[in-house]
Design a protein around this motif. Structure first.
Motif, PDB file in Angstrom:
ATOM      1  N   ARG A 197      36.857  52.459  45.157  1.00  0.00           N
ATOM      2  CA  ARG A 197      38.268  52.071  45.232  1.00  0.00           C
ATOM      3  C   ARG A 197      38.915  52.159  43.852  1.00  0.00           C
ATOM      4  N   LYS A 198      40.153  52.628  43.830  1.00  0.00           N
ATOM      5  CA  LYS A 198      40.938  52.658  42.599  1.00  0.00           C
ATOM      6  C   LYS A 198      42.067  51.653  42.794  1.00  0.00           C
ATOM      7  N   LEU A 199      42.011  50.569  42.033  1.00  0.00           N
ATOM      8  CA  LEU A 199      42.955  49.474  42.184  1.00  0.00           C
ATOM      9  C   LEU A 199      43.905  49.415  40.992  1.00  0.00           C
ATOM     10  N   HIS A 200      45.150  49.109  41.279  1.00  0.00           N
ATOM     11  CA  HIS A 200      46.165  48.935  40.242  1.00  0.00           C
ATOM     12  C   HIS A 200      46.754  47.545  40.429  1.00  0.00           C
ATOM     13  N   GLY A 201      46.780  46.762  39.366  1.00  0.00           N
ATOM     14  CA  GLY A 201      47.365  45.441  39.480  1.00  0.00           C
ATOM     15  C   GLY A 201      47.381  44.723  38.150  1.00  0.00           C
ATOM     16  N   MET A 202      47.962  43.522  38.173  1.00  0.00           N
ATOM     17  CA  MET A 202      48.055  42.722  36.961  1.00  0.00           C
ATOM     18  C   MET A 202      46.816  41.839  36.839  1.00  0.00           C
ATOM     19  N   LEU A 203      46.247  41.835  35.662  1.00  0.00           N
ATOM     20  CA  LEU A 203      45.078  41.000  35.400  1.00  0.00           C
ATOM     21  C   LEU A 203      45.537  39.547  35.294  1.00  0.00           C
ATOM     22  N   ARG A 204      45.151  38.727  36.263  1.00  0.00           N
ATOM     23  CA  ARG A 204      45.564  37.325  36.297  1.00  0.00           C
ATOM     24  C   ARG A 204      44.663  36.443  35.444  1.00  0.00           C
ATOM     25  N   SER A 205      43.337  36.651  35.589  1.00  0.00           N
ATOM     26  CA  SER A 205      42.406  35.791  34.853  1.00  0.00           C
ATOM     27  C   SER A 205      41.070  36.487  34.660  1.00  0.00           C
ATOM     28  N   VAL A 206      40.292  35.929  33.730  1.00  0.00           N
ATOM     29  CA  VAL A 206      38.969  36.456  33.397  1.00  0.00           C
ATOM     30  C   VAL A 206      38.011  35.278  33.323  1.00  0.00           C
TER      31      VAL A 206
END
Length: 154
Positions: free
Chosen positions: A101-110
């Motif tokens: 899967r190739k996902l695009h999104g905002m990194l919310r947390s680590v």
């Protein structure tokens, strides 16, 4: 041949009290050494020069001939260590997972286990004629992240 573990320990010691951290170290069989560092702020060429001089001072080229390249992780470089992910919280990433899967999104947390990525998705609500865009969050363990890069948009 240069001992990679000894070199890594030395580099990490040099970077210990700085904002920089080691992201990648490669030592080829022909002693071509590539060191990549990063920080939470934009990289500085002076830190690369300083680290180069420290390595050359500690690892004598007369004893072991080597080629050395020290640089910073670029904007398009894949994220390799946890501290790099911290740098991109609140920014868009492109993530390729081990299941393709190739996902695009905002990194919310680590966290130590992985990341949370917030993605926009079209959803057709029951009784609605048009789909609406909703934000969904997905937890991705580091073990399934094959490649993650800053999602540069123009």
């Amino acid at each position: 041949m240069i001992d990679k573990n000894e070199l890594q320990t030395f580099i990490e010691g040099q970077l210990k009290d700085t904002e920089y951290f080691l992201t990648d170290l490669k030592v080829s069989p022909t002693n071509e050494i590539t060191v990549e560092i990063d920080s939470l702020t934009p990289g500085d060429i002076e830190e690369c020069v300083k680290l180069t001089r420290a390595i050359e001072g500690a690892f004598d080229r007369d004893v072991e001939d080597y080629e050395l390249e020290v640089g910073t992780a670029g904007l398009t470089s894949p994220l390799k260590v946890r501290r790099q992910y911290d740098k991109y919280i609140g920014r868009d990433l492109e993530v390729l997972t081990s299941d393709g899967r190739k996902l695009h999104g905002m990194l919310r947390s680590v966290s130590d286990e992985g990341i949370v990525l917030a993605m926009q998705q079209k959803v057709r609500k029951e009784g609605s004629k048009k789909p609406v865009i909703e934000t969904i969050e997905e937890k991705l363990p580091f073990s399934i992240i094959k490649r993650a890069v800053y999602d540069l948009k123009f």
